[in-house]
Design a protein around this motif. Structure first.
Motif, PDB file in Angstrom:
ATOM      1  N   UNK A 111      26.218  27.515  87.453  1.00 18.16           N
ATOM      2  CA  UNK A 111      25.106  27.931  86.611  1.00 18.16           C
ATOM      3  C   UNK A 111      23.909  27.018  86.870  1.00 18.16           C
ATOM      4  N   UNK A 112      22.734  27.606  86.891  1.00 14.35           N
ATOM      5  CA  UNK A 112      21.538  26.860  87.292  1.00 14.35           C
ATOM      6  C   UNK A 112      20.914  26.062  86.158  1.00 14.35           C
ATOM      7  N   UNK A 113      21.040  26.545  84.939  1.00 19.06           N
ATOM      8  CA  UNK A 113      20.428  25.871  83.800  1.00 19.06           C
ATOM      9  C   UNK A 113      21.417  25.798  82.638  1.00 19.06           C
ATOM     10  N   UNK A 114      21.155  24.848  81.744  1.00 15.06           N
ATOM     11  CA  UNK A 114      21.979  24.639  80.552  1.00 15.06           C
ATOM     12  C   UNK A 114      21.061  24.767  79.343  1.00 15.06           C
ATOM     13  N   UNK A 115      21.464  25.564  78.365  1.00 15.36           N
ATOM     14  CA  UNK A 115      20.619  25.810  77.201  1.00 15.36           C
ATOM     15  C   UNK A 115      21.391  25.583  75.909  1.00 15.36           C
ATOM     16  N   UNK A 116      20.654  25.189  74.875  1.00 20.64           N
ATOM     17  CA  UNK A 116      21.224  25.055  73.532  1.00 20.64           C
ATOM     18  C   UNK A 116      20.205  25.572  72.526  1.00 20.64           C
ATOM     19  N   UNK A 117      20.602  25.609  71.269  1.00 20.27           N
ATOM     20  CA  UNK A 117      19.716  26.044  70.202  1.00 20.27           C
ATOM     21  C   UNK A 117      18.981  24.903  69.531  1.00 20.27           C
ATOM     22  N   UNK A 118      18.823  23.762  70.205  1.00 18.88           N
ATOM     23  CA  UNK A 118      18.089  22.649  69.622  1.00 18.88           C
ATOM     24  C   UNK A 118      16.604  22.992  69.445  1.00 18.88           C
ATOM     25  N   UNK A 119      16.026  22.456  68.384  1.00 17.69           N
ATOM     26  CA  UNK A 119      14.594  22.560  68.172  1.00 17.69           C
ATOM     27  C   UNK A 119      13.926  21.379  68.880  1.00 17.69           C
ATOM     28  N   UNK A 120      13.745  21.550  70.163  1.00 13.95           N
ATOM     29  CA  UNK A 120      13.136  20.542  71.030  1.00 13.95           C
ATOM     30  C   UNK A 120      12.562  21.268  72.227  1.00 13.95           C
ATOM     31  N   UNK A 121      11.830  20.558  73.063  1.00 10.56           N
ATOM     32  CA  UNK A 121      11.249  21.143  74.260  1.00 10.56           C
ATOM     33  C   UNK A 121      11.488  20.217  75.444  1.00 10.56           C
ATOM     34  N   UNK A 122      11.315  20.743  76.637  1.00  5.02           N
ATOM     35  CA  UNK A 122      11.299  19.935  77.854  1.00  5.02           C
ATOM     36  C   UNK A 122       9.879  19.966  78.400  1.00  5.02           C
ATOM     37  N   UNK A 123       9.305  18.782  78.585  1.00  4.35           N
ATOM     38  CA  UNK A 123       7.952  18.681  79.125  1.00  4.35           C
ATOM     39  C   UNK A 123       8.004  18.008  80.492  1.00  4.35           C
ATOM     40  N   UNK A 124       7.215  18.525  81.417  1.00  5.86           N
ATOM     41  CA  UNK A 124       7.131  17.952  82.758  1.00  5.86           C
ATOM     42  C   UNK A 124       5.854  17.137  82.897  1.00  5.86           C
ATOM     43  N   UNK A 125       5.999  15.963  83.480  1.00 10.63           N
ATOM     44  CA  UNK A 125       4.860  15.114  83.823  1.00 10.63           C
ATOM     45  C   UNK A 125       5.014  14.783  85.305  1.00 10.63           C
TER      46      UNK A 125
END
Length: 350
Positions: A111-125
């Motif tokens: 599987x390419x990605x892992x997901x959950x129901x957390x109230x958070x985000x992923x930010x790229x810098x």
């Protein structure tokens, strides 16, 4: 958006259910995963998550993590309380179990990605990814994800990161799902309460002195694990002004009490410091959050000894609690974290 194969950690609750549904709506190939954990209501959860997977028409894989969870999470929890520390098992579980062992199972299925129901985000810098706060600040769960390493963050999806809890419930209702509106328990294995759980683990009452900061005994306690820093109720210490727990001495089996002003401090020591990416130059300065519902405060972090650092806050902070995590933020991004207080022998063993 490219179509991805995504593994979703599912519990049967509204958040993970709607996370999976949103990913489906975006066209991704969604596969549900359910962790078998040593919980009293495991079979109820198991049936519920199977029903959700059937409703969404997604495959579901059950992953037996009962032994690993008992050793890595419950073991850490018990050791901490025996030592007079206040642990955070959810942070430990996220790093070692949910985004560790469970995520490994997902990767082994390509599987390419892992997901959950957390109230958070992923930010790229640039080419770096960080866990960041969710849009719903009242439900933000970035604090609980602070110990994730860079390679763990790189593959994550948080479909609910830009949603509010009210929006999630409304979407669930619109899709014909009926959830009670009850929030999930903070610590999943404490359904019968902390005292009952510790008793089952063989951690029974062990009476000892309640003392003031200068060592004067003014009462007795039933075991340091019954108390936490900042606690007022249940002390049985009548006085003109209330007494509060201001310290726990596990090795000495003492509960240390003081007055309201004694709960405030501008400095604490931390250990087991981890940065998400390359460590910054020290002293570092930024916002630090001391517990899940603490308002982040400006502080400076600098070395203070071998494998030890000092946090100095601009303003006094209430009830700084050994065993909890100090999480470092730059803007909304989690950049590092450390364990408050002493007890290096209780560091996460991952």
């Amino acid at each position: 958006m490219a179509v991805l194969s995504v593994g979703v950690a599912m519990s049967g609750g509204v958040d993970s259910t709607m996370a999976a549904s949103l990913l489906q709506e975006q066209g991704h190939d969604v596969h549900g995963f359910f962790m078998l954990l040593p919980l009293a209501n495991l079979e109820v959860q198991r049936q519920r998550v199977r029903e959700v997977a059937d409703r969404l028409s997604i495959p579901l894989t059950e992953v037996d993590l009962r032994q690993s969870f008992a050793e890595q999470v419950i073991g850490y929890f018990n050791r901490s309380y025996r030592a007079g520390l206040t642990p955070n098992p959810c942070i430990h579980c996220n790093r070692s179990v949910k985004f560790g062992l469970l995520a490994d199972t997902m990767r082994h299925q390509d599987l390419e990605r892992i997901a959950t129901g957390h109230y958070a985000r992923v930010q790229s810098v640039g080419d770096r990814c960080f866990v960041a706060r969710g849009s719903d600040r009242t439900k933000d769960q970035s604090y609980f994800l602070a110990r994730l390493a860079a390679d763990q963050v790189n593959t994550l999806l948080f479909p609910l990161g830009d949603w509010t809890k009210q929006q999630v419930y409304a979407r669930a209702a619109a899709l014909g799902f009926h959830f009670s509106g009850e929030e999930s328990q903070d610590v999943c294995f404490l359904s019968q309460g902390l005292a009952a759980f510790l008793s089952e683990q063989g951690i029974g009452d062990l009476c000892g002195p309640v003392v003031t900061a200068d060592g004067r005994q003014i009462g007795e306690h039933r075991g340091v694990w019954h108390y936490t820093i900042g606690q007022r109720r249940g002390l049985g210490l009548p006085d003109v002004t209330p007494w509060y727990v201001v310290g726990l001495d596990g090795p000495g089996n003492r509960v240390i009490v003081g007055k309201q002003d004694d709960l405030f401090a501008t400095r604490c020591t931390v250990h087991a410091l981890r940065w998400t990416h390359q460590p910054p130059a020290l002293p570092w300065r930024g916002l630090v959050q001391l517990r899940s519902r603490h308002t982040p405060a400006m502080a400076a972090l600098a070395p203070s000894g071998p494998e030890q650092w000092s946090l100095v806050f601009d303003t006094p902070q209430r009830a700084i609690t050994p065993g909890q995590f100090a999480v470092c933020y730059e803007h909304d991004r989690v950049v590092g974290s450390a364990v408050i207080g002493t007890g290096a022998d209780l560091e996460e063993r991952t």
